[in-house]
Design a protein around this motif. Structure first.
Motif, PDB file in Angstrom:
ATOM      1  N   LEU A 147       3.935 -10.754  -4.541  1.00  0.00           N
ATOM      2  CA  LEU A 147       2.738 -10.120  -4.024  1.00  0.00           C
ATOM      3  C   LEU A 147       1.478 -10.847  -3.750  1.00  0.00           C
ATOM      4  O   LEU A 147       0.399 -10.505  -4.022  1.00  0.00           O
ATOM      5  CB  LEU A 147       2.507  -8.710  -4.719  1.00  0.00           C
ATOM      6  N   GLU A 148       1.847 -12.399  -3.867  1.00  0.00           N
ATOM      7  CA  GLU A 148       0.684 -13.222  -4.164  1.00  0.00           C
ATOM      8  C   GLU A 148      -0.510 -13.152  -2.978  1.00  0.00           C
ATOM      9  O   GLU A 148      -1.633 -13.633  -3.015  1.00  0.00           O
ATOM     10  CB  GLU A 148       1.230 -14.688  -4.345  1.00  0.00           C
ATOM     11  N   ASN A 149      -0.081 -12.559  -1.856  1.00  0.00           N
ATOM     12  CA  ASN A 149      -0.985 -12.650  -0.649  1.00  0.00           C
ATOM     13  C   ASN A 149      -1.878 -11.533  -0.916  1.00  0.00           C
ATOM     14  O   ASN A 149      -2.724 -11.365  -0.018  1.00  0.00           O
ATOM     15  CB  ASN A 149      -0.438 -12.627   0.529  1.00  0.00           C
ATOM     16  N   THR A 150      -1.749 -10.533  -1.682  1.00  0.00           N
ATOM     17  CA  THR A 150      -2.315  -9.299  -1.934  1.00  0.00           C
ATOM     18  C   THR A 150      -3.650  -9.559  -2.748  1.00  0.00           C
ATOM     19  O   THR A 150      -3.636 -10.547  -3.311  1.00  0.00           O
ATOM     20  CB  THR A 150      -1.627  -8.211  -2.399  1.00  0.00           C
ATOM     21  N   VAL A 151      -4.605  -8.751  -2.682  1.00  0.00           N
ATOM     22  CA  VAL A 151      -5.678  -9.010  -3.257  1.00  0.00           C
ATOM     23  C   VAL A 151      -5.987  -8.308  -4.549  1.00  0.00           C
ATOM     24  O   VAL A 151      -6.361  -7.241  -4.980  1.00  0.00           O
ATOM     25  CB  VAL A 151      -7.134  -8.429  -2.669  1.00  0.00           C
ATOM     26  N   PHE A 152      -5.199  -8.903  -5.628  1.00  0.00           N
ATOM     27  CA  PHE A 152      -5.218  -8.729  -6.943  1.00  0.00           C
ATOM     28  C   PHE A 152      -5.843  -9.869  -7.982  1.00  0.00           C
ATOM     29  O   PHE A 152      -5.755 -10.900  -7.270  1.00  0.00           O
ATOM     30  CB  PHE A 152      -3.843  -7.928  -7.690  1.00  0.00           C
TER      31      PHE A 152
ATOM     32  N   ILE B 221      -6.402   4.824  -3.479  1.00  0.00           N
ATOM     33  CA  ILE B 221      -4.966   5.214  -3.859  1.00  0.00           C
ATOM     34  C   ILE B 221      -5.219   5.664  -5.367  1.00  0.00           C
ATOM     35  O   ILE B 221      -5.846   4.995  -6.190  1.00  0.00           O
ATOM     36  CB  ILE B 221      -4.309   4.118  -3.651  1.00  0.00           C
ATOM     37  N   GLN B 222      -4.521   6.609  -5.603  1.00  0.00           N
ATOM     38  CA  GLN B 222      -4.391   7.003  -6.977  1.00  0.00           C
ATOM     39  C   GLN B 222      -2.915   6.765  -7.303  1.00  0.00           C
ATOM     40  O   GLN B 222      -1.977   7.641  -6.644  1.00  0.00           O
ATOM     41  CB  GLN B 222      -4.591   8.562  -7.302  1.00  0.00           C
ATOM     42  N   ARG B 223      -2.563   5.659  -8.100  1.00  0.00           N
ATOM     43  CA  ARG B 223      -1.167   5.671  -8.344  1.00  0.00           C
ATOM     44  C   ARG B 223      -0.424   6.661  -9.397  1.00  0.00           C
ATOM     45  O   ARG B 223      -1.067   7.316 -10.284  1.00  0.00           O
ATOM     46  CB  ARG B 223      -1.030   4.003  -9.230  1.00  0.00           C
TER      47      ARG B 223
ATOM     48  N   GLU C 236       1.033  -1.294  -0.086  1.00  0.00           N
ATOM     49  CA  GLU C 236      -0.135  -0.109   0.053  1.00  0.00           C
ATOM     50  C   GLU C 236       0.880   1.385  -0.001  1.00  0.00           C
ATOM     51  O   GLU C 236       0.627   2.409  -0.498  1.00  0.00           O
ATOM     52  CB  GLU C 236      -0.972   0.010   1.136  1.00  0.00           C
ATOM     53  N   HIS C 237       1.781   1.159   0.721  1.00  0.00           N
ATOM     54  CA  HIS C 237       2.890   2.284   0.557  1.00  0.00           C
ATOM     55  C   HIS C 237       3.396   2.756  -0.730  1.00  0.00           C
ATOM     56  O   HIS C 237       3.495   3.759  -1.152  1.00  0.00           O
ATOM     57  CB  HIS C 237       4.108   2.152   1.863  1.00  0.00           C
TER      58      HIS C 237
END
Length: 279
Positions: free
Chosen positions: A262-267, A218-220, A187-188
């Protein structure tokens, strides 16, 4: 005279019984008798002794029948050899043109080829590499290849496919990046990182990433969109920014970057699919 009639005659001669021969051949006894009569009529000779069959219900070959039996066996054997050698030649000459998205992990490609070769050992595989996953689909539509190994989604409705593997996203960054040696929450990085991104057209989960960022509020900051994974990796390696790439990709030949799972993130899931053929 047909090969099946030769086969019928040989079976009757071997079994010396029409009923048992018909059972072995999976046809009715009247049909078998009719085929033997047609064979005799076509030859203009009697192969089975009519008197023996009529009076004693026995199958007995005439002298002409004995000669015919010996020659029929030879012809059936030759026909069987001809059929098998023809199939062998056809198998040996088969070539499968396999289109692959060249960024995929080599292990995944090798796994597919090994499984395919076990199933079709006489088929030679000719590999055609493509720079992005959509080019594989286009090549199949244009009949440049016979099958494909690429990423989901399959955008052409006329293509059949099966999912082979499922993976997640990886974060790629330069070894010289300030965050390279630190564990930083994704997220950071989404909030503060400068991103280099595959363009929406060739990105398998562009929408899923943006939807997730929107859900997080968030706006990347995307400073560059590129059309190929190779260019993305090159720019990340120069420390121009950070990027996302599917974990199913092969990064082993890229010494200037670090890869963090990053497989544990919700993508969205990234999926390797095997495109079978056009419908």
């Amino acid at each position: 005279m047909e090969l099946r009639q030769l086969k019928y005659f040989v079976e009757v001669a071997d079994k010396q019984h029409f009923g048992r021969a018909a059972e072995q051949l999976f046809i009715s006894q009247p049909a078998l008798s009719q085929q033997i009569r047609l064979l005799e009529e076509n030859l203009g000779v009697e192969l089975l002794d009519t008197t023996a069959r009529k009076n004693y219900r026995k199958v007995k070959l005439t002298p002409a029948g004995e000669h015919f039996l010996a020659e029929a066996r030879k012809l059936l054997l030759q026909a069987g050899r001809l059929e098998e050698t023809t199939r062998q030649i056809a198998r040996q000459n088969q070539v499968l043109r396999l289109g692959v998205y060249k960024a995929l992990l080599k292990e995944r490609i090798v796994e597919f080829i090994e499984a395919f070769s076990r199933a079709r050992p006489y088929t030679e595989i000719s590999i055609h590499e493509y720079d992005n996953y959509l080019e594989v689909q286009d090549a199949l539509l244009d009949r440049e290849i016979d099958q494909g190994l690429t990423l989901y989604p399959v955008i052409h409705p006329t293509l059949k496919y099966e999912i082979l593997k499922t993976g997640g996203l990886s974060l790629i960054l330069s070894k010289n990046h300030p965050m390279a040696g630190r564990e930083v929450p994704v997220e950071h990085l989404l909030k503060n990182g400068k991103w280099i991104e595959l363009s929406r057209k060739v990105h398998p989960v562009y929408k899923e990433i943006e939807d997730r960022c929107h859900a997080l509020g968030i706006q990347r900051q995307i400073i560059q969109e590129v059309s190929s994974l190779n260019l993305l990796i090159s720019l990340v390696g120069l420390n121009n920014g950070i990027g996302f790439a599917p974990s199913l990709f092969d990064f082993s030949a890229e010494p200037g970057i670090l890869v963090k799972s990053l497989e544990n993130t919700v993508f969205g899931d990234i999926r390797i699919c095997h495109i079978l053929a056009r419908t």
